[in-house]
Design a protein around this motif. Sequence first.
Motif, PDB file in Angstrom:
ATOM      1  N   SER A 385      10.137   0.319  -2.952  1.00  0.00           N
ATOM      2  CA  SER A 385       9.436   1.610  -3.026  1.00  0.00           C
ATOM      3  C   SER A 385       7.936   1.438  -3.282  1.00  0.00           C
ATOM      4  N   GLU A 386       7.575   0.368  -3.977  1.00  0.00           N
ATOM      5  CA  GLU A 386       6.165   0.137  -4.281  1.00  0.00           C
ATOM      6  C   GLU A 386       5.478  -0.743  -3.230  1.00  0.00           C
ATOM      7  N   LEU A 387       6.224  -1.190  -2.216  1.00  0.00           N
ATOM      8  CA  LEU A 387       5.668  -2.112  -1.232  1.00  0.00           C
ATOM      9  C   LEU A 387       4.448  -1.545  -0.510  1.00  0.00           C
ATOM     10  N   PRO A 388       4.451  -0.290  -0.071  1.00  0.00           N
ATOM     11  CA  PRO A 388       3.261   0.241   0.621  1.00  0.00           C
ATOM     12  C   PRO A 388       1.994   0.156  -0.243  1.00  0.00           C
ATOM     13  N   ARG A 389       2.133   0.457  -1.531  1.00  0.00           N
ATOM     14  CA  ARG A 389       0.958   0.409  -2.412  1.00  0.00           C
ATOM     15  C   ARG A 389       0.450  -1.021  -2.576  1.00  0.00           C
ATOM     16  N   VAL A 390       1.386  -1.979  -2.679  1.00  0.00           N
ATOM     17  CA  VAL A 390       0.989  -3.379  -2.826  1.00  0.00           C
ATOM     18  C   VAL A 390       0.295  -3.861  -1.561  1.00  0.00           C
ATOM     19  N   LEU A 391       0.850  -3.507  -0.404  1.00  0.00           N
ATOM     20  CA  LEU A 391       0.255  -3.914   0.872  1.00  0.00           C
ATOM     21  C   LEU A 391      -1.147  -3.320   1.027  1.00  0.00           C
ATOM     22  N   ALA A 392      -1.318  -2.066   0.593  1.00  0.00           N
ATOM     23  CA  ALA A 392      -2.630  -1.422   0.682  1.00  0.00           C
ATOM     24  C   ALA A 392      -3.631  -2.139  -0.229  1.00  0.00           C
ATOM     25  N   MET A 393      -3.191  -2.514  -1.424  1.00  0.00           N
ATOM     26  CA  MET A 393      -4.069  -3.238  -2.338  1.00  0.00           C
ATOM     27  C   MET A 393      -4.438  -4.607  -1.769  1.00  0.00           C
ATOM     28  N   LEU A 394      -3.455  -5.292  -1.167  1.00  0.00           N
ATOM     29  CA  LEU A 394      -3.720  -6.606  -0.578  1.00  0.00           C
ATOM     30  C   LEU A 394      -4.678  -6.495   0.606  1.00  0.00           C
ATOM     31  N   GLU A 395      -4.519  -5.425   1.395  1.00  0.00           N
ATOM     32  CA  GLU A 395      -5.415  -5.216   2.532  1.00  0.00           C
ATOM     33  C   GLU A 395      -6.845  -5.016   2.030  1.00  0.00           C
ATOM     34  N   SER A 396      -6.988  -4.207   0.983  1.00  0.00           N
ATOM     35  CA  SER A 396      -8.309  -3.981   0.405  1.00  0.00           C
ATOM     36  C   SER A 396      -8.860  -5.282  -0.186  1.00  0.00           C
ATOM     37  N   PHE A 397      -7.966  -6.032  -0.838  1.00  0.00           N
ATOM     38  CA  PHE A 397      -8.349  -7.318  -1.422  1.00  0.00           C
ATOM     39  C   PHE A 397      -8.874  -8.257  -0.345  1.00  0.00           C
TER      40      PHE A 397
END
Length: 426
Positions: A385-397
Amino acid sequence: MKMIIPRNKKELLKNITENIDTRYADCSATVLINKKERSLTLVTGQKPLFAHCVFILDKRSTNLKDTTFSIDGSYAKQLPYYFASNQDIELGFQTSSTNSSFIELFQIGLKDNQATLRRCECSDTFNEHLTYLEDNKKLPTTIVSKSVIERIVFESTEHMPFELCELDKKHQRIRVQRDGKVEDKHLSNDIELPISMVMTPEITKQLTDLCYSTNSNEIEIAQQGELLIFKVDEGSVTSSVAGLNEFHTKTPEKTQTLQYAELDFHAFKKELRHCFISYGVIKKANDALLYLSNEEAAIAVFTGPYKFVYRVTVSKVSGKKSNNGSLYRFSPRDLLSIKIKDLIGATSTRLEIIKYQNGELKLGVYYSLEDKLPYRSIAIEKNESELPRVLAMLESFNKNQGNTQHEKQEVQEDLFAFYADEGEEY
């Protein structure tokens, strides 16, 4: 009566007094003096974990007489430390006018060469210690050479850390239990075991000390249920192998490795410790996420008002092909309890997502890259459920890191151009 234990027997005295458990208010040590044999027998421990040692007294001992008494366990435990390494252990025994008796010693070598007189009143002989000595004589034992015991200790030590480690004579194998799970390994064919033995870390240490301090070339072994008794010329020690019956019923479980990563465990723990110690709400929530893909690994913490993501440098990752990777929830407190100093290669440790037959998921932390059984494992659960938020943070990172690297490259190019121009001018 003056009793002198030679200084070269100090290690034996330490070994025999180590098992005194001073948490018991009635813990005691029993002393038996044999005038004819000029010996002092010391018995220690609480039932059933007794131990004893026989010391041949130095010829300078005087006024010896057959006697038996007990002394306080805390006093007995300190005896090896009241004498310097170059000092014999000299004890006095006296009876007062009131027919009470005490044992005494002088501790010297303190600051400014001061000395301390340390006396301890004797008590009636602890009968359980006497019963132990009588029963110990009747034990049927298996005689094993000290060299074989030393090899058994070596093999056990090579498989540290463990809860239980069995060297199995019948199947010529080693069975290791860690974190309640067992693994079987082949035992080298050049080891001829006279008997099967189950070791614990405590037994491994006891046998190491015993082999070092005894002059015997053979060690006698007896087993009574979950008790192991080791006997040498100088004495004996009893050890516990708790959980032995359950251990023998276990078989290696079939597991599936879903994903794994080889990474620097120092850096992994450092980030978790920072979040856990520096932010009270994160510590209270005790909640973190582990992201694994075929290319990278990351730790994420989403505890309001914070959103942290930390990319972990990995040397190798593997798992099922997935475009987005997988996300798992775990307890930082559980992972931080794993001690780095116990790992062979903490700078290159393998983490695995392990699935057991009952569907349970564990995060396994391995002692070394070659080990097949985790040194420690902690509970972990999938959390997509939290995967989209993690992926978005990694993309920004990744985007910000790319810009930073581009800026660094431009600065470097400007510097090279500057120095090139300077060089041309001169």
